[in-house]
Scaffold this motif. Structure first.
Motif, PDB file in Angstrom:
ATOM      1  N   ASP A   1       0.789  -1.226   0.000  1.00 33.56           N
ATOM      2  CA  ASP A   1       0.000   0.000   0.000  1.00 33.56           C
ATOM      3  C   ASP A   1       0.825   1.283   0.000  1.00 33.56           C
ATOM      4  N   GLY A   2       2.127   1.205   0.317  1.00 33.26           N
ATOM      5  CA  GLY A   2       2.885   2.442   0.437  1.00 33.26           C
ATOM      6  C   GLY A   2       4.354   2.273   0.139  1.00 33.26           C
ATOM      7  N   ALA A   3       4.948   3.331  -0.414  1.00 36.19           N
ATOM      8  CA  ALA A   3       6.395   3.412  -0.651  1.00 36.19           C
ATOM      9  C   ALA A   3       6.879   4.701  -0.007  1.00 36.19           C
ATOM     10  N   TYR A   4       7.637   4.573   1.074  1.00 36.68           N
ATOM     11  CA  TYR A   4       8.079   5.718   1.860  1.00 36.68           C
ATOM     12  C   TYR A   4       9.604   5.763   1.902  1.00 36.68           C
ATOM     13  N   VAL A   5      10.147   6.975   1.981  1.00 38.67           N
ATOM     14  CA  VAL A   5      11.600   7.148   2.032  1.00 38.67           C
ATOM     15  C   VAL A   5      11.979   8.040   3.208  1.00 38.67           C
ATOM     16  N   ARG A   6      13.135   7.740   3.797  1.00 44.77           N
ATOM     17  CA  ARG A   6      13.704   8.593   4.823  1.00 44.77           C
ATOM     18  C   ARG A   6      14.422   9.764   4.164  1.00 44.77           C
ATOM     19  N   VAL A   7      14.658  10.820   4.940  1.00 46.49           N
ATOM     20  CA  VAL A   7      15.356  12.010   4.443  1.00 46.49           C
ATOM     21  C   VAL A   7      16.454  12.367   5.434  1.00 46.49           C
ATOM     22  N   HIS A   8      17.719  12.234   5.013  1.00 41.57           N
ATOM     23  CA  HIS A   8      18.862  12.584   5.848  1.00 41.57           C
ATOM     24  C   HIS A   8      19.833  13.444   5.043  1.00 41.57           C
ATOM     25  N   HIS A   9      20.260  14.541   5.620  1.00 43.21           N
ATOM     26  CA  HIS A   9      21.196  15.441   4.948  1.00 43.21           C
ATOM     27  C   HIS A   9      22.634  15.106   5.340  1.00 43.21           C
ATOM     28  N   PHE A  10      23.572  15.447   4.442  1.00 41.01           N
ATOM     29  CA  PHE A  10      25.007  15.243   4.680  1.00 41.01           C
ATOM     30  C   PHE A  10      25.357  13.776   4.913  1.00 41.01           C
TER      31      PHE A  10
ATOM     32  N   SER B   1      15.883  13.840  12.813  1.00 38.56           N
ATOM     33  CA  SER B   1      16.646  12.922  13.650  1.00 38.56           C
ATOM     34  C   SER B   1      18.022  13.501  13.956  1.00 38.56           C
ATOM     35  N   PRO B   2      18.809  12.858  14.818  1.00 39.53           N
ATOM     36  CA  PRO B   2      20.172  13.333  15.064  1.00 39.53           C
ATOM     37  C   PRO B   2      20.943  13.474  13.764  1.00 39.53           C
ATOM     38  N   GLU B   3      21.791  14.512  13.703  1.00 43.79           N
ATOM     39  CA  GLU B   3      22.396  14.911  12.441  1.00 43.79           C
ATOM     40  C   GLU B   3      23.794  14.350  12.240  1.00 43.79           C
ATOM     41  N   GLN B   4      24.211  14.367  10.972  1.00 40.29           N
ATOM     42  CA  GLN B   4      25.567  13.977  10.602  1.00 40.29           C
ATOM     43  C   GLN B   4      26.580  15.075  10.898  1.00 40.29           C
ATOM     44  N   VAL B   5      26.111  16.315  10.923  1.00 41.54           N
ATOM     45  CA  VAL B   5      26.998  17.467  11.120  1.00 41.54           C
ATOM     46  C   VAL B   5      26.427  18.334  12.239  1.00 41.54           C
ATOM     47  N   ILE B   6      27.208  19.282  12.674  1.00 43.61           N
ATOM     48  CA  ILE B   6      26.768  20.187  13.739  1.00 43.61           C
ATOM     49  C   ILE B   6      25.890  21.278  13.137  1.00 43.61           C
ATOM     50  N   ASP B   7      24.657  21.379  13.645  1.00 42.28           N
ATOM     51  CA  ASP B   7      23.734  22.429  13.209  1.00 42.28           C
ATOM     52  C   ASP B   7      23.688  22.536  11.685  1.00 42.28           C
TER      53      ASP B   7
ATOM     54  N   SER C   1       8.061   6.020  14.908  1.00 39.53           N
ATOM     55  CA  SER C   1       9.085   5.148  14.345  1.00 39.53           C
ATOM     56  C   SER C   1       9.497   4.074  15.348  1.00 39.53           C
ATOM     57  N   THR C   2      10.700   3.548  15.181  1.00 43.20           N
ATOM     58  CA  THR C   2      11.221   2.534  16.097  1.00 43.20           C
ATOM     59  C   THR C   2      12.020   3.155  17.229  1.00 43.20           C
ATOM     60  N   LEU C   3      11.873   4.449  17.430  1.00 36.45           N
ATOM     61  CA  LEU C   3      12.552   5.160  18.508  1.00 36.45           C
ATOM     62  C   LEU C   3      11.580   6.176  19.090  1.00 36.45           C
ATOM     63  N   LYS C   4      11.513   6.252  20.405  1.00 36.05           N
ATOM     64  CA  LYS C   4      10.736   7.319  21.033  1.00 36.05           C
ATOM     65  C   LYS C   4      11.353   7.693  22.375  1.00 36.05           C
TER      66      LYS C   4
ATOM     67  N   ILE D   1      20.073   9.705  23.480  1.00 40.51           N
ATOM     68  CA  ILE D   1      20.222  10.221  22.127  1.00 40.51           C
ATOM     69  C   ILE D   1      19.717  11.654  22.119  1.00 40.51           C
ATOM     70  N   ASP D   2      20.484  12.536  21.478  1.00 37.10           N
ATOM     71  CA  ASP D   2      20.098  13.955  21.431  1.00 37.10           C
ATOM     72  C   ASP D   2      19.761  14.512  22.813  1.00 37.10           C
ATOM     73  N   GLN D   3      20.509  14.109  23.821  1.00 40.76           N
ATOM     74  CA  GLN D   3      20.390  14.629  25.178  1.00 40.76           C
ATOM     75  C   GLN D   3      19.082  14.252  25.874  1.00 40.76           C
ATOM     76  N   TYR D   4      18.435  13.191  25.399  1.00 38.95           N
ATOM     77  CA  TYR D   4      17.289  12.675  26.150  1.00 38.95           C
ATOM     78  C   TYR D   4      17.367  11.148  26.174  1.00 38.95           C
ATOM     79  N   ARG D   5      16.677  10.567  27.134  1.00 41.07           N
ATOM     80  CA  ARG D   5      16.662   9.112  27.251  1.00 41.07           C
ATOM     81  C   ARG D   5      15.628   8.563  26.280  1.00 41.07           C
TER      82      ARG D   5
END
Length: 338
Positions: free
Chosen positions: A43-52, A113-119, A206-209, A273-277
């Protein structure tokens, strides 16, 4: 009944063992997998989006291409990081992709989500306003985006335009009617899920919260979904909000499956992760009969109307189509999803 789609991170790696050694490989194979998934009845084709990163990034050309090659399957994102987005330009891109697909776009957006680079968003020209956090900036961009895709005029027309204008204030074009109802918010916490409901967005989880009480992942995620639905009801929207969850699920139906995933099944993991549990959900990998019994106990999957299967895209189109077909054929009927 449950909608079942796939979610691809779109990894590539020049290693000889990789089935996707370049960005071109990933883009073409994602289109091919969407076509194959539609033929299989997904029913669906979805893609993630990550920069750098050596992963899928700018999604709209890809979504438009999938839309032009398919006829029925939903196509979407999980998720676009709104810290990086010009919401007006994004509205034009989204309108175009939705029109090309005939109104099948299911657009997941979020803080990212958490990034590959700083800001990394600073390199794209964005920064939080005074007193804002980066999460506040993402929500501000999202609110502007939601507003302009409503299709209402807001821009004062030029009295001497190059082309004649319709009367009144002008809206962004191309406008796609109904797209506003097909925007999803990727929520990591119960509070952001409730905010998404208030804003009239569907929910992606997702698989993280965020770990809010130490309970198993699927229980916390189910609680998040119920909080979202309660907030949706309180907001008195005129339609039903949709909810998707993503999972790594592998039905072991042949020796190749057992070699790849026979030891993949695991347990929830708790960590920072990202300063939270946070709590990370387990993977599922087993023979179909045992897999059905395990999935029957997953409270969040039972609560959701849409399930996105994360696929190991570097194993190639044919093998990923086999994984999707195995779930549709050997698992979904046993759970009354089909």
């Amino acid at each position: 009944m449950k909608k079942i789609g796939f979610l691809s991170f779109g990894h590539w790696n020049p290693s000889p063992q990789s089935g996707t050694r370049s960005a071109a490989d990933v883009l073409h194979q994602t289109i091919e997998l969407a076509v194959a998934a539609e033929e299989l009845g997904a029913d669906g084709a979805y893609v993630r989006v990550h920069h750098f990163a050596q992963q899928l990034a700018s999604p709209f050309p890809l979504l438009a291409a999938i839309g032009a090659k398919t006829n029925r399957i939903e196509l979407g994102t999980g998720v676009i990081d709104m810290r990086y987005e010009n919401p007006l330009y994004m509205a034009e891109d989204a309108g175009s992709a939705d029109l090309i697909s005939g109104g099948r776009l299911q657009l997941g957006i979020s803080r990212g989500s958490p990034e590959q680079v700083i800001d990394g968003w600073r390199h794209f020209g964005y920064a939080p306003a005074p007193g804002e956090t980066e999460a506040d900036m993402a929500r501000r961009h999202a609110e502007v985006f939601l507003d302009v895709i409503e299709g209402k005029g807001f821009a004062q027309p030029n009295p001497r335009p190059m082309f004649p204008n319709p009367p009144g204030l002008l809206r962004l074009e191309p406008y796609s009617a109904g797209l506003r109802d097909r925007i999803w918010w990727g929520a990591a916490s119960n509070a952001t899920a409730e905010w998404a409901a208030k804003m009239g967005m569907n929910l992606q989880s997702s698989t993280l919260k965020v770990d809010e009480n130490g309970k198993p992942f699927h229980v916390q995620q189910a609680e998040q979904i119920r909080a979202y639905r309660a907030a949706w009801k309180e907001a008195r929207h005129t339609r039903e909000g949709r909810v998707s969850v993503s999972r790594s699920i592998f039905a072991l139906v042949n020796d190749q499956d057992r070699v790849y995933f026979g030891r993949q099944a695991g347990r929830d993991q708790f960590g920072a992760i990202d300063q939270y549990r946070a709590v990370f959900g387990r993977s599922y990998a087993d023979e179909p009969d045992r897999l059905i019994e395990q999935l029957r106990q997953d409270e969040a999957i039972n609560e959701a109307d849409t399930l996105l299967l994360t696929v190991p895209n570097q194993l190639g189109v044919d093998y990923n189509a086999h994984l999707i077909e195995s779930i549709l054929t050997h698992v979904a009927p046993g759970l009354d999803w089909r």
